[in-house]
Motif scaffolding. Structure first.
Motif, mmCIF file in Angstrom:
data_model
loop_
_atom_site.group_PDB
_atom_site.id
_atom_site.type_symbol
_atom_site.label_atom_id
_atom_site.label_comp_id
_atom_site.label_asym_id
_atom_site.label_seq_id
_atom_site.Cartn_x
_atom_site.Cartn_y
_atom_site.Cartn_z
ATOM 1 N N VAL A 309 79.300 -31.724 -35.318
ATOM 2 C CA VAL A 309 77.888 -32.185 -34.979
ATOM 3 C C VAL A 309 77.817 -31.756 -33.430
ATOM 4 O O VAL A 309 76.805 -31.482 -33.184
ATOM 5 C CB VAL A 309 78.201 -33.644 -34.922
ATOM 6 C CG1 VAL A 309 79.262 -34.426 -33.648
ATOM 7 C CG2 VAL A 309 76.906 -34.425 -34.694
ATOM 8 N N GLN A 310 78.621 -31.309 -32.631
ATOM 9 C CA GLN A 310 78.600 -30.699 -31.433
ATOM 10 C C GLN A 310 77.847 -29.311 -31.540
ATOM 11 O O GLN A 310 76.890 -28.928 -30.904
ATOM 12 C CB GLN A 310 79.933 -30.424 -30.541
ATOM 13 C CG GLN A 310 80.345 -31.865 -30.104
ATOM 14 C CD GLN A 310 81.823 -31.895 -29.457
ATOM 15 O OE1 GLN A 310 82.467 -30.980 -29.961
ATOM 16 N NE2 GLN A 310 82.096 -32.534 -28.338
ATOM 17 N N ARG A 311 78.347 -28.553 -32.395
ATOM 18 C CA ARG A 311 77.753 -27.280 -32.887
ATOM 19 C C ARG A 311 76.087 -27.403 -33.258
ATOM 20 O O ARG A 311 75.526 -26.649 -32.794
ATOM 21 C CB ARG A 311 78.437 -26.772 -34.087
ATOM 22 C CG ARG A 311 78.029 -25.355 -34.611
ATOM 23 C CD ARG A 311 78.858 -24.600 -35.543
ATOM 24 N NE ARG A 311 78.060 -25.481 -36.738
ATOM 25 C CZ ARG A 311 76.939 -25.002 -37.529
ATOM 26 N NH1 ARG A 311 76.219 -24.067 -36.842
ATOM 27 N NH2 ARG A 311 76.746 -25.855 -38.501
ATOM 28 N N LEU A 312 76.034 -28.584 -34.171
ATOM 29 C CA LEU A 312 74.661 -28.641 -34.589
ATOM 30 C C LEU A 312 73.814 -29.212 -33.477
ATOM 31 O O LEU A 312 72.676 -28.755 -33.354
ATOM 32 C CB LEU A 312 74.688 -29.366 -35.603
ATOM 33 C CG LEU A 312 75.164 -29.267 -36.818
ATOM 34 C CD1 LEU A 312 75.413 -30.347 -37.916
ATOM 35 C CD2 LEU A 312 74.508 -28.155 -37.709
ATOM 36 N N ALA A 313 74.282 -29.909 -32.607
ATOM 37 C CA ALA A 313 73.522 -30.404 -31.603
ATOM 38 C C ALA A 313 73.027 -29.238 -30.469
ATOM 39 O O ALA A 313 71.785 -29.149 -29.981
ATOM 40 C CB ALA A 313 74.200 -31.514 -30.640
ATOM 41 N N VAL A 314 74.008 -28.557 -30.066
ATOM 42 C CA VAL A 314 73.590 -27.139 -29.496
ATOM 43 C C VAL A 314 72.659 -26.411 -30.044
ATOM 44 O O VAL A 314 71.565 -25.766 -29.739
ATOM 45 C CB VAL A 314 74.977 -26.380 -28.993
ATOM 46 C CG1 VAL A 314 74.565 -25.021 -28.418
ATOM 47 C CG2 VAL A 314 75.700 -26.984 -28.010
ATOM 48 N N ALA A 315 73.041 -26.249 -31.479
ATOM 49 C CA ALA A 315 72.001 -25.375 -32.217
ATOM 50 C C ALA A 315 70.384 -25.933 -32.230
ATOM 51 O O ALA A 315 69.512 -25.275 -32.089
ATOM 52 C CB ALA A 315 72.292 -25.470 -33.588
ATOM 53 N N ALA A 316 70.504 -27.215 -32.331
ATOM 54 C CA ALA A 316 68.975 -27.731 -31.982
ATOM 55 C C ALA A 316 68.472 -27.640 -30.868
ATOM 56 O O ALA A 316 67.413 -27.259 -30.637
ATOM 57 C CB ALA A 316 69.177 -29.348 -32.564
ATOM 58 N N PHE A 317 69.451 -27.866 -29.712
ATOM 59 C CA PHE A 317 68.776 -27.395 -28.322
ATOM 60 C C PHE A 317 68.298 -26.108 -28.357
ATOM 61 O O PHE A 317 67.307 -25.759 -27.636
ATOM 62 C CB PHE A 317 69.909 -27.751 -27.382
ATOM 63 C CG PHE A 317 69.710 -27.297 -25.916
ATOM 64 C CD1 PHE A 317 69.500 -28.543 -25.165
ATOM 65 C CD2 PHE A 317 69.724 -26.279 -25.569
ATOM 66 C CE1 PHE A 317 69.267 -28.374 -23.743
ATOM 67 C CE2 PHE A 317 69.547 -26.004 -24.113
ATOM 68 C CZ PHE A 317 69.445 -26.970 -23.226
ATOM 69 N N GLU A 318 68.981 -25.386 -28.919
ATOM 70 C CA GLU A 318 68.426 -23.715 -28.658
ATOM 71 C C GLU A 318 67.413 -23.479 -29.559
ATOM 72 O O GLU A 318 66.328 -22.749 -29.346
ATOM 73 C CB GLU A 318 69.737 -22.874 -29.083
ATOM 74 C CG GLU A 318 70.782 -22.821 -28.265
ATOM 75 C CD GLU A 318 70.480 -21.981 -26.934
ATOM 76 O OE1 GLU A 318 69.526 -22.043 -26.396
ATOM 77 O OE2 GLU A 318 71.713 -21.424 -26.291
ATOM 78 N N ALA A 319 67.447 -24.289 -30.956
ATOM 79 C CA ALA A 319 66.092 -24.034 -31.691
ATOM 80 C C ALA A 319 64.826 -24.418 -31.174
ATOM 81 O O ALA A 319 63.823 -23.603 -31.362
ATOM 82 C CB ALA A 319 66.474 -24.791 -33.090
ATOM 83 N N ALA A 320 64.799 -25.375 -30.400
ATOM 84 C CA ALA A 320 63.612 -25.757 -29.702
ATOM 85 C C ALA A 320 63.161 -25.223 -28.437
ATOM 86 O O ALA A 320 62.332 -25.675 -27.834
ATOM 87 C CB ALA A 320 63.620 -27.335 -29.800
ATOM 88 N N SER A 321 64.038 -24.188 -27.971
ATOM 89 C CA SER A 321 64.099 -23.525 -26.794
ATOM 90 C C SER A 321 64.155 -24.560 -25.581
ATOM 91 O O SER A 321 63.306 -24.552 -24.736
ATOM 92 C CB SER A 321 62.685 -22.833 -26.665
ATOM 93 O OG SER A 321 62.808 -21.856 -27.381
ATOM 94 N N CYS A 322 65.091 -25.516 -25.587
ATOM 95 C CA CYS A 322 65.480 -26.626 -24.748
ATOM 96 C C CYS A 322 65.701 -26.128 -23.512
ATOM 97 O O CYS A 322 66.391 -25.101 -23.574
ATOM 98 C CB CYS A 322 65.981 -27.818 -25.201
ATOM 99 S SG CYS A 322 65.065 -28.467 -26.876
ATOM 100 N N GLU A 323 65.634 -26.738 -22.526
ATOM 101 C CA GLU A 323 66.428 -26.616 -20.802
ATOM 102 C C GLU A 323 66.620 -28.024 -20.490
ATOM 103 O O GLU A 323 66.010 -28.937 -20.744
ATOM 104 C CB GLU A 323 65.527 -26.037 -20.099
ATOM 105 C CG GLU A 323 64.761 -24.519 -20.474
ATOM 106 C CD GLU A 323 63.966 -23.816 -19.797
ATOM 107 O OE1 GLU A 323 64.230 -23.140 -18.707
ATOM 108 O OE2 GLU A 323 62.779 -24.105 -19.972
ATOM 109 N N GLY A 324 67.730 -27.795 -19.666
ATOM 110 C CA GLY A 324 68.293 -29.204 -18.857
ATOM 111 C C GLY A 324 69.114 -30.097 -19.848
ATOM 112 O O GLY A 324 70.318 -29.957 -19.844
ATOM 113 N N LEU A 325 68.368 -30.934 -20.546
ATOM 114 C CA LEU A 325 69.153 -31.990 -21.261
ATOM 115 C C LEU A 325 68.537 -32.304 -22.792
ATOM 116 O O LEU A 325 67.417 -32.115 -22.724
ATOM 117 C CB LEU A 325 69.338 -33.313 -20.340
ATOM 118 C CG LEU A 325 67.909 -34.109 -20.430
ATOM 119 C CD1 LEU A 325 68.292 -35.499 -19.873
ATOM 120 C CD2 LEU A 325 66.925 -33.331 -19.476
#
Length: 385
Positions: A309-325
């Motif tokens: 789930v940690q891997r997937l959370a970071v993957a979702a962050f990167e997929a949407a080009s997020c920053e910060g939090l």
């Protein structure tokens, strides 16, 4: 650029960076935004930063507000309002429109505008439309003012649940079955829309969750157990957004995971589990904020499940080009698979909210979390992100 190294003019004495905490807004999440702002104001280290609280009223006026965190809490099951904190019923705060000038101005009818000083970074703690959806982020980009959190695109994707799911799917992340009802479809043939939803239920089963496509904090969501309750649920969702999302219920456990951007990239917190609330049909607004249904942190998962789930959370962050939090919300289905439900680019940020709790258990306390986000925004270059 760290706060210790902000550029100074020759002969100019050092001043602390000024943080504008912007909160409230025109969305149905106005009150929760005020609560979040109170917690952030309380946590900001005043020995390191100057603070300028700016509230946006529910009708969209930018108001200079009292720096009074103690008045920004839920009381007697009621959320606070910017109107309760504004120093004037008519005064307006104006951001600069020149990227070379970060001076904020306050004006009242019949009075000479007053300069409030330069703002070095904005901490926008707005939730929902007109704040978390890229609109405020676009204004800050035009103004040339650094800000905490994701940019225009990621904020917009994180607000619109349809396009969020489309982005996740394109990056190979599993999402649950859903149906989108656009305003034009509803206006064109309401009976056809109802028929589509009933057909969707025939394929995936009842209950369904009917929700506004662009809202948060579980506002406007209805758990629908059968066709008889459909019209009321659609009306409630449309009260908050003309675009509606209908989701099939997923059988499993609700798991959340926080993502925070560090110098070497995004990292995931320990995950949390949201147990089924005893007094509510599901984890709705009242369960989250009024009754403060406690989560389990860390979630009772196996080491393999936690890592996944940690891997997937970071993957979702990167997929949407997020920053910060980001807070990423998942279901761990009965078959043992993680399915992502959504991300929040500006999650609930009170000390009892899940995002700060997950990082607390990961070794990053609330005040440090706030400081890290401000420093990351100061260090980040302005311009297109």
């Amino acid at each position: 650029m760290s706060s210790e190294n902000l550029p100074q003019s020759p002969g100019q004495t050092f001043r602390k960076p000024r943080v504008a905490v912007v909160f409230g807004g025109r969305s149905s999440e106005h009150g929760i935004s005020v609560v979040t702002a109170g917690a952030v104001l309380r946590a900001i280290d005043r020995t390191r930063y100057e603070v300028l609280p700016i509230g946006i009223t529910q009708d969209g006026r930018w108001a200079l507000t009292a720096d009074a965190p103690e008045r920004m809490a839920i009381s007697e099951r009621r959320t606070p309002s910017v109107d309760d904190l504004a120093e004037s019923d008519e005064g307006v705060v104006v951001l600069p429109v020149d990227p070379a000038n970060r001076e904020v101005v306050y004006s009242e009818p019949g009075s000479v505008p007053k300069a409030l000083g330069e703002v070095d970074v904005v901490f926008p703690v707005l939730h929902g439309p007109y704040g978390e959806d890229g609109t405020l982020q676009g204004l800050l980009e035009l103004s040339g003012i650094p800000y905490v959190g994701s940019g225009v695109l990621a904020s917009a994707v994180g607000q619109d649940k349809e396009y969020m799911k489309r982005v996740f799917t394109s990056f190979g992340l599993a999402v649950g079955p859903y149906l989108v009802i656009r305003p034009r479809e509803w206006r064109g043939d309401e009976s056809a829309v109802r028929a589509r939803i009933v057909e969707f239920a025939a394929e995936h089963g009842w209950p369904l969750f009917v929700k506004p496509a662009r809202a948060g904090s579980s506002i406007g969501i209805t758990k629908v157990d059968g066709p008889a309750a459909l019209d009321e649920a659609l009306a409630e969702a449309r009260r908050h957004d003309p675009k509606i999302l209908v989701e099939a219920a997923l059988r499993g456990r609700e798991i959340e995971c926080g993502v925070l951007e560090f110098e070497d990239g995004p990292r995931a917190s320990v995950p949390a589990e949201i147990p089924p609330p005893q007094e509510h049909a599901y984890y709705d607004f009242e369960a989250k904020y009024i009754d403060s249904t406690p989560g389990i942190v860390p979630a009772p998962l196996t080491p393999e499940e936690t890592a996944e789930v940690q891997r997937l959370a970071v993957a979702a962050f990167e997929a949407a080009s997020c920053e910060g939090l980001v807070r990423a919300d998942f279901f761990l289905t009965d078959s043992g698979d993680f399915v992502i439900n959504e991300i929040n680019t500006m999650p609930g940020f009170t000390p009892i909210s899940m995002y700060p709790q997950m990082w607390e258990k990961s070794g990053v306390g609330y005040a440090e979390l706030v400081d890290r986000l401000i420093q990351a925004a100061l260090d980040r270059s302005t311009g297109l992100r």
